[in-house]
Design an enzyme around this catalytic site. Structure first.
Site, PDB file in Angstrom:
ATOM      1  N   GLU A  58     -11.463   9.385 -41.497  1.00 28.08           N
ATOM      2  CA  GLU A  58     -12.269   8.258 -40.995  1.00 28.08           C
ATOM      3  C   GLU A  58     -11.303   7.209 -40.462  1.00 28.08           C
ATOM      4  O   GLU A  58     -10.446   6.721 -41.214  1.00 28.08           O
ATOM      5  CB  GLU A  58     -13.133   7.644 -42.105  1.00 28.08           C
ATOM      6  CG  GLU A  58     -14.290   8.521 -42.516  1.00 28.08           C
ATOM      7  CD  GLU A  58     -15.222   7.865 -43.525  1.00 28.08           C
ATOM      8  OE1 GLU A  58     -15.337   6.616 -43.517  1.00 28.08           O
ATOM      9  OE2 GLU A  58     -15.830   8.622 -44.306  1.00 28.08           O
ATOM     10  N   GLU A  84     -14.618   9.272 -50.694  1.00 27.68           N
ATOM     11  CA  GLU A  84     -14.320   7.931 -51.247  1.00 27.68           C
ATOM     12  C   GLU A  84     -14.751   7.853 -52.713  1.00 27.68           C
ATOM     13  O   GLU A  84     -15.504   6.948 -53.107  1.00 27.68           O
ATOM     14  CB  GLU A  84     -14.955   6.821 -50.395  1.00 27.68           C
ATOM     15  CG  GLU A  84     -14.379   6.784 -48.995  1.00 27.68           C
ATOM     16  CD  GLU A  84     -14.755   5.554 -48.161  1.00 27.68           C
ATOM     17  OE1 GLU A  84     -15.541   4.716 -48.616  1.00 27.68           O
ATOM     18  OE2 GLU A  84     -14.221   5.443 -47.029  1.00 27.68           O
TER      19      GLU A  84
HETATM   20  O1  AHR Z   1     -18.134   5.428 -41.686  1.00 24.67           O
HETATM   21  C1  AHR Z   1     -18.946   4.620 -42.457  1.00 24.67           C
HETATM   22  C2  AHR Z   1     -18.606   4.675 -43.950  1.00 24.67           C
HETATM   23  O2  AHR Z   1     -17.316   4.167 -44.147  1.00 24.67           O
HETATM   24  C3  AHR Z   1     -18.540   6.029 -44.563  1.00 24.67           C
HETATM   25  O3  AHR Z   1     -19.782   6.498 -44.962  1.00 24.67           O
HETATM   26  C4  AHR Z   1     -17.666   5.825 -45.754  1.00 24.67           C
HETATM   27  O4  AHR Z   1     -16.954   6.973 -46.125  1.00 24.67           O
HETATM   28  C5  AHR Z   1     -16.752   4.685 -45.322  1.00 24.67           C
HETATM   29  O5  AHR Z   1     -16.660   3.700 -46.278  1.00 24.67           O
END
Ligand code: AHR
Length: 524
Positions: free
Chosen positions: A328, A205
């Site tokens: 994710e 990110e």
């Molecule tokens: O999964 C939790 C967080 O969500 C992670 O650390 C990040 O990559 C995302 O914003």
């Protein structure tokens, strides 16, 4: 008078619909809806990459410490510090790939902190999620976990606060079989043979917690760092770049136009928030049908994001060499009352199972471009497989969906065509059914179906082209309540049961799929 009765009825319906768990009330008498499904067994497509069934484990909350790692001296039964109950449960999922150490945490993680004698490792503040990290769980412990699970490691490197040299040396430490100082150090720390590291990401990110970068800047940084990620001793690394968040289409455009040649994967993160509002996401367990519906509407949006980002990727990579890695995904609710904000601990209900089934069907159906997906996160954090409380463990509804769906891993995608009525609420309507199918290497045909409607069962007239179905076996995950969940007091409240509600007559198959359910079948 008539008007008054009408108004009263309307008020009653509105108040019932806003109450939690109203599906029970509506489910009793609702007539089933009819649908048609064609499984195109005569038109097999490409292979569903098994990595779509991957997981994510970050140094966050009680995921690593307490959830996986308890230490060798713990009274909780463990193997080399990793708790036996959790590892045994996870092994059943055949997890193909595991992402670590973050998340946001990866851009603050310095790998040298997590090697060598544990009592000498530095304790560092976890700047992303709070608390102090003892570094007891580091590279060796992670690799040990992967070997126990039979999962391939996916390491997320530190671009935000690290250097290309640090990243390069971590790769050498893990994968070199030479006589170099770093390979010797690994041996000294107890690991003789190098590990294979097939996936390595450059930052996380980077448009947000990973450094607030612009896409042009990140694209340059990506190319610079990626240059120093080397293949040692026969290891071959696939390099993954940070991708967009939801709808940052310009990010994808820039990355694909400026760095596609240097990458094998572009990541995509998408979380389902029932309300869509980060300040007030919604409860994990207390919700009515309105929030059930809104959650599913938001989950289904991932299909649009995949399609739009894939279309941009197609312009620069028509051969689909670069994978879209949804590394994710999952539900994200308000913190559980009484739990620490930063721990991201949440309960998991039948609604999460439905969300999981929908996402996995969508990934299967887009497996020409989606080559990996990692649900966030494996234990005790967000949409977890497993919840732990000291020595206790429960398996969540999401766990069971992953167990049911593992038949699709590495199988050949079989297209499906569905015609089903919409499930509408307020202004929004979504299809009431969602499905995917595949044929595995032994020739077995599997079909997974999600019924999104919490009130009505589906009577599905099913046709399989190019195959004759003689019998059906499978499992169904459902419960009387939308928010059915497993707790430490009642760990078996919701579990899959055998599926038997089908008819085969003169080669016509009719499936009866209960309301709010996830079903995986083998069509023989
Ligand atoms: O999964 C939790 C967080 O969500 C992670 O650390 C990040 O990559 C995302 O914003």
């Amino acid at each position: 008078m008539k008007l008054k009765i009408g108004v009263l009825c309307a008020l009653l319906i509105i108040s019932l619909a806003t109450l939690p768990h109203t599906s029970l009330i509506f489910a009793q008498d609702a007539a089933p809806f009819r649908a048609e499904l064609t499984v195109r067994a005569d038109r097999p497509k490409g292979v569903i990459n098994r990595n779509i069934y991957g997981q994510f484990a970050e140094h966050l909350g009680r995921l690593i410490y307490g959830g996986l790692w308890v230490g060798e001296d713990s009274p909780i039964p463990n193997t080399r510090g990793l708790r036996n109950d959790v590892v045994a449960a996870l092994k059943e999922l055949h997890i193909p790939v595991l992402r670590w150490p973050g998340g946001c945490f990866s851009d603050e993680y310095h790998w040298r902190d997590g090697i060598g004698p544990r009592d000498k490792r530095p304790r560092r503040p976890n700047a992303s999620w709070g608390g102090v990290d003892t570094n007891a769980f580091g590279t060796h412990e992670f690799m040990d976990l992967c070997e126990m699970l039979g999962a391939e490691p996916y390491i997320n490197g530190n671009l935000g606060s690290g250097t290309p040299q640090e990243m390069m040396e971590w790769v050498e430490y893990m994968t070199s079989d030479s006589d170099s100082t770093l390979a010797r150090l690994r041996r000294q720390n107890g690991r003789d043979k190098p590990w294979k590291v097939p996936y390595f990401a450059v930052g996380n990110e980077s448009w947000g917690c990973g450094g607030e970068m612009r896409p042009e800047y990140y694209a340059d940084e990506y190319r610079r760092y990626a240059t120093f990620i080397k293949d040692y001793s026969g290891n071959h690394i696939q390099k993954l770049a940070v991708g967009p968040h939801d709808d940052y289409y310009n990010w994808t455009e820039v990355l694909m136009s400026q760095a596609a040649r240097q990458m094998q994967g572009l990541s995509l993160h998408y979380y389902t928030l029932p309300t869509g509002d980060w300040a007030r996401k919604g409860s994990a367990t207390q919700f009515g049908e309105g929030e059930w519906h809104a959650t599913l509407v938001r989950t289904l949006r991932i299909e649009e994001f995949i399609a739009k980002h894939s279309a941009i990727m197609d312009k620069y990579d028509p051969q689909k060499r670069v994978g879209l890695m949804v590394d994710e995904w999952g539900t994200w609710y308000d913190p559980e009352p009484g739990k620490d904000m930063g721990a991201l601990y949440q309960q998991n209900t039948l609604r999460d199972a439905v969300v999981a089934g929908l996402n996995l069907n969508i990934f299967n159906n887009h497996s020409d471009r989606v080559k990996m997906a990692n649900i966030a996160q494996m234990v005790n954090v967000l949409q977890a497989m497993v919840l732990t409380d000291k020595d206790k463990m429960v398996l969540t509804p999401t766990y069971y969906v992953f167990r049911m769906y593992k038949v699709h891993q590495g199988a050949t995608l079989i297209p499906v065509e569905l015609s089903a009525p919409d499930y509408g609420m307020g202004q929004a309507s979504i299809p009431s059914l969602n499905a995917s199918a595949s044929r595995d290497q032994d020739g077995k045909l599997h079909l997974s179906i999600v019924n999104l409607d919490p009130n009505r069962s589906a009577e599905i007239t099913t046709r399989v082209t190019g195959s004759t179905v003689r019998s059906i076996t499978g499992e169904v995950l459902t419960a009387p309540l939308m928010n059915a969940m497993n707790t430490f007091e009642h760990p078996n409240a919701i579990r899959p049961t055998q599926f038997s509600s089908y008819k085969i007559q003169d080669s016509q198959v009719t499936l009866s799929i209960p309301p709010k359910s996830v079903v995986v079948l083998e069509l023989q």
